[in-house]
Scaffold this active site. Sequence first.
Site, PDB file in Angstrom:
ATOM      1  N   HIS A  10       0.830  -1.209   0.000  1.00  0.00           N
ATOM      2  CA  HIS A  10       0.000   0.000   0.000  1.00  0.00           C
ATOM      3  C   HIS A  10       0.864   1.260   0.000  1.00  0.00           C
ATOM      4  O   HIS A  10       1.755   1.405   0.831  1.00  0.00           O
ATOM      5  CB  HIS A  10      -0.894  -0.037   1.242  1.00  0.00           C
ATOM      6  CG  HIS A  10      -1.942   1.028   1.283  1.00  0.00           C
ATOM      7  ND1 HIS A  10      -2.227   1.729   2.414  1.00  0.00           N
ATOM      8  CD2 HIS A  10      -2.791   1.477   0.321  1.00  0.00           C
ATOM      9  CE1 HIS A  10      -3.212   2.581   2.164  1.00  0.00           C
ATOM     10  NE2 HIS A  10      -3.567   2.453   0.896  1.00  0.00           N
ATOM     11  N   ASP A  39      -1.350   6.623  -5.092  1.00  0.00           N
ATOM     12  CA  ASP A  39      -2.427   7.595  -5.337  1.00  0.00           C
ATOM     13  C   ASP A  39      -1.947   8.692  -6.279  1.00  0.00           C
ATOM     14  O   ASP A  39      -0.864   9.248  -6.075  1.00  0.00           O
ATOM     15  CB  ASP A  39      -2.846   8.229  -4.006  1.00  0.00           C
ATOM     16  CG  ASP A  39      -3.208   7.184  -2.967  1.00  0.00           C
ATOM     17  OD1 ASP A  39      -4.206   6.498  -3.164  1.00  0.00           O
ATOM     18  OD2 ASP A  39      -2.458   7.053  -1.959  1.00  0.00           O
ATOM     19  N   HIS A  52      -1.254  11.413  -1.616  1.00  0.00           N
ATOM     20  CA  HIS A  52      -2.545  10.958  -1.094  1.00  0.00           C
ATOM     21  C   HIS A  52      -3.479  12.107  -0.740  1.00  0.00           C
ATOM     22  O   HIS A  52      -4.623  12.148  -1.183  1.00  0.00           O
ATOM     23  CB  HIS A  52      -2.320  10.073   0.133  1.00  0.00           C
ATOM     24  CG  HIS A  52      -3.595   9.565   0.752  1.00  0.00           C
ATOM     25  ND1 HIS A  52      -4.344  10.305   1.641  1.00  0.00           N
ATOM     26  CD2 HIS A  52      -4.272   8.407   0.573  1.00  0.00           C
ATOM     27  CE1 HIS A  52      -5.413   9.616   1.995  1.00  0.00           C
ATOM     28  NE2 HIS A  52      -5.396   8.460   1.362  1.00  0.00           N
TER      29      HIS A  52
HETATM   30  O1  G3P Z   1      -6.770   1.956  -3.092  1.00  0.00           O
HETATM   31  C1  G3P Z   1      -6.982   1.434  -1.835  1.00  0.00           C
HETATM   32  C2  G3P Z   1      -6.737   2.425  -0.733  1.00  0.00           C
HETATM   33  O2  G3P Z   1      -5.524   3.075  -0.935  1.00  0.00           O
HETATM   34  C3  G3P Z   1      -7.852   3.419  -0.608  1.00  0.00           C
HETATM   35  O3  G3P Z   1      -7.755   4.306   0.436  1.00  0.00           O
HETATM   36  O4  G3P Z   1      -7.202   6.456   1.462  1.00  0.00           O
HETATM   37  O5  G3P Z   1      -5.528   4.631   1.504  1.00  0.00           O
HETATM   38  O6  G3P Z   1      -6.035   5.830  -0.617  1.00  0.00           O
HETATM   39  P1  G3P Z   1      -6.568   5.346   0.695  1.00  0.00           P
HETATM   40 MG    MG Z   2      -4.895   4.726  -2.097  1.00  0.00          MG
END
Ligand code: G3P
Ligand code: MG
Length: 249
Positions: A10, A39, A52
């Site tokens: 992530h 992101d 993000h």
């Molecule tokens: O794409 C999955 C996840 O990253 C979504 O939430 O806020 O961590 O970008 P966030």
């Molecule tokens: Mg994300």
Amino acid sequence: MWPYPKIVAHRGGGSLAPENTLAAMRCGLARGFHAVEFDVMLARDGVPIVMHDPHLGRTVAGIGNVPDYTSQELTAMDAGAWFGAQFTGEPVPTYRQVFDFCVANGMWMNVEIKPAAGFEEETGRVVAELTRQWLQAERISSAAKMPLFSSFSFEAVMAAKQAAPDVPRGFLADVIPDDWQARLRALDAVALHTNQKHLSATAASAVKAAGYGLFCYTVNDPHRAREILSWGVDAFCTDRIDLIGADFS
Ligand code: G3P
Ligand code: MG
């Protein structure tokens, strides 16, 4: 069938490196990850950057919103110091830099299109159009190597579909909405991406029975990871790349 990796780092390096930086991508790679989520949003000049939050203040110092700054200004900002002194000077990367890093290192990409408010259509369109061009230049077309777009913004994913119909898409929702099948059909999406916290075995079965991929965020507990995988979840991203390895099963 899900042609992509099952375990995804992530924001590049999970909790081990400053999110959404090239240092994070290098960290994920060093830990054996060949799949990352990150992101993407647009700077004021329309150049996609990897970040993000739609505002400054957390991962980069300063005030104001990302669309107030040019990509030149944003990429001169320090996105590493907040995380640890050893990352001081690590810049905000452009999407192009992260894309090139992933291609060069054989890392699969879940490109989360993260538009700042008011830029939903434009962000989906620009990210998809550039991705289409770059994939063509790199001669990448096999199903397993294609990046997967996702976004909480239905409008952004729809714009991505129009700009790059051949790049696969997922619809991202914190809680699976009642009309999920209609939305996936409208987007011609291959997958539903959702928050593991709210997922049930019944909902997972329904998504799989309908023939879609099912991707969860953000799974940091190995027990929970095994549970949702047993429900048929195809893949998930994790911050705990130290606890949940790329070969986790
Ligand atoms: O794409 C999955 C996840 O990253 C979504 O939430 O806020 O961590 O970008 P966030
Ligand atoms: Mg994300």
